[in-house]
Design a protein around this motif. Structure first.
Motif, PDB file in Angstrom:
ATOM      1  N   ARG A 153      -0.740   8.966 -55.093  1.00  0.00           N
ATOM      2  CA  ARG A 153       0.527   8.339 -55.434  1.00  0.00           C
ATOM      3  C   ARG A 153       0.275   7.491 -56.683  1.00  0.00           C
ATOM      4  O   ARG A 153      -0.355   6.442 -56.621  1.00  0.00           O
ATOM      5  N   ASP A 178       0.752  14.469 -56.661  1.00  0.00           N
ATOM      6  CA  ASP A 178       1.718  14.483 -55.566  1.00  0.00           C
ATOM      7  C   ASP A 178       2.963  13.649 -55.852  1.00  0.00           C
ATOM      8  O   ASP A 178       4.084  14.134 -55.730  1.00  0.00           O
ATOM      9  N   THR A 179       2.777  12.378 -56.198  1.00  0.00           N
ATOM     10  CA  THR A 179       3.906  11.499 -56.493  1.00  0.00           C
ATOM     11  C   THR A 179       3.610  10.699 -57.746  1.00  0.00           C
ATOM     12  O   THR A 179       2.523  10.129 -57.887  1.00  0.00           O
ATOM     13  N   VAL A 213       6.587  15.188 -57.122  1.00  0.00           N
ATOM     14  CA  VAL A 213       7.829  14.428 -57.238  1.00  0.00           C
ATOM     15  C   VAL A 213       7.623  13.310 -58.256  1.00  0.00           C
ATOM     16  O   VAL A 213       6.580  12.658 -58.270  1.00  0.00           O
ATOM     17  N   ARG A 215       9.600   9.844 -59.310  1.00  0.00           N
ATOM     18  CA  ARG A 215      10.651   8.893 -58.975  1.00  0.00           C
ATOM     19  C   ARG A 215      10.635   7.782 -60.023  1.00  0.00           C
ATOM     20  O   ARG A 215       9.721   6.955 -60.036  1.00  0.00           O
ATOM     21  N   LEU A 281       8.352   9.126 -50.673  1.00  0.00           N
ATOM     22  CA  LEU A 281       7.235   9.549 -51.510  1.00  0.00           C
ATOM     23  C   LEU A 281       7.338  10.992 -51.968  1.00  0.00           C
ATOM     24  O   LEU A 281       6.974  11.329 -53.098  1.00  0.00           O
ATOM     25  N   ASP A 282       7.840  11.863 -51.111  1.00  0.00           N
ATOM     26  CA  ASP A 282       7.884  13.283 -51.434  1.00  0.00           C
ATOM     27  C   ASP A 282       9.309  13.794 -51.591  1.00  0.00           C
ATOM     28  O   ASP A 282       9.575  14.980 -51.440  1.00  0.00           O
TER      29      ASP A 282
END
Length: 294
Positions: A153, A178-179, A213, A215, A281-282
């Motif tokens: 992350r 992943d994030t 992802v 964000r 998170l995902d």
């Protein structure tokens, strides 16, 4: 596949002049903010930190950019990258953000702060360095996965937001972060758009192919980033979001935290940001951010 060697059209002289004019005003604000950043975070963070600091440096005259250590191999790894002048307080900044996501229910196995030489009055130099920091970060992530690591992350504040987005651009096509969560990213919004006009879209392919992802947390109260980026009719990534909600990658979402974050440094440790990230998170859903107040 992300082409890490592609060349993009340079900004026009008028564009650069406009950027420099805005940054003259913003520079003092950001430097002042950096001074305030040195007082953020709990005192205990410096003495009893759960965060491991890994330094990324340019190697001086004899070498290129590199990290002084590798990422710890874990099932869940939290990584934070600071912004301009943030290297002096990177550990406490990381602790603040980490505490907010842990309060939101996310529990990483390990936490790391990546420190890079950002204490300089040359903002343009620091802005340019974020691409190199992002490339080193991408290499660290690749090694993490090769060594059996689980999820990463990757969170970046201000110019650190540029670093984490560059990491998505620089990572090899066989890997995926992943994030990625920029907080008050110091960038033009059109850099994440589809590249339909000159100078835009530099991060579009990297996000689409190098990240699970993304964000992007932004606040209309972030006047520091808003005064330096976006320009007339444009969007500042950390203030307005992308400005092109229908033309971003499918795995990208703008998360408006204006009701909670009242300043550029306000992203660090904000409860609403931490809870929203921890719960999504995902996910590319914006999530509930309506509970925050100034």
């Amino acid at each position: 596949m992300v082409d890490n060697n592609r060349q993009w059209p340079a900004e026009s002289d008028d564009s650069l002049t406009t950027r420099r004019t805005m940054l003259k005003a913003a520079g003092a604000t950001i430097v002042g903010g950096a001074g305030m950043a040195s007082t953020t975070g709990s005192a205990s963070a410096q003495w009893f930190s759960d965060v491991e600091v890994i330094e990324i440096d340019d190697g001086g005259l004899v070498g290129g950019w590199e990290a002084d250590d590798s990422l710890p191999v874990a099932d869940e790894l939290f990584v934070f990258i600071h912004g301009w002048f943030g290297d002096t307080t990177v550990e406490s900044q990381a602790e603040d953000v980490l505490e907010s996501v842990e309060d939101g229910g996310y529990e990483p196995d390990e936490a790391v702060a990546l420190e890079w030489p950002a204490t300089t009055i040359n903002f343009f130099g620091a802005e340019g360095d974020t691409e190199d920091v992002g490339e080193v970060t991408a290499g660290l992530v690749e090694d993490f996965y090769d060594d059996g690591g689980g999820n990463i992350r990757l969170v970046g504040h201000s110019l650190g937001g540029r670093c984490v987005l560059w990491a998505a651009n620089k990572i090899d096509s066989d890997y995926e972060i992943d994030t990625i969560a920029p907080l008050g990213a110091a960038a033009d919004g059109d850099m994440v758009c589809d590249g339909s006009f000159i100078g835009s879209g530099e991060w579009y392919d990297g996000i689409a192919e190098g990240a699970g992802v993304v964000r992007n947390y932004h606040s209309e109260n972030d006047s520091t980033v808003g005064s330096a980026y976006g320009g007339i009719g444009g969007a500042a990534l950390g203030t307005d979001g992308s400005g092109c909600p229908d033309d971003t990658p499918e795995n990208y979402v703008d998360v408006d935290v204006t009701d909670s974050v009242s300043s550029h440094l306000g992203f660090l440790g904000d409860d609403v940001v931490g809870e929203n990230l921890a719960e999504n998170l995902d996910s590319t859903e914006e999530g509930d951010t309506d509970d925050g107040i100034f």
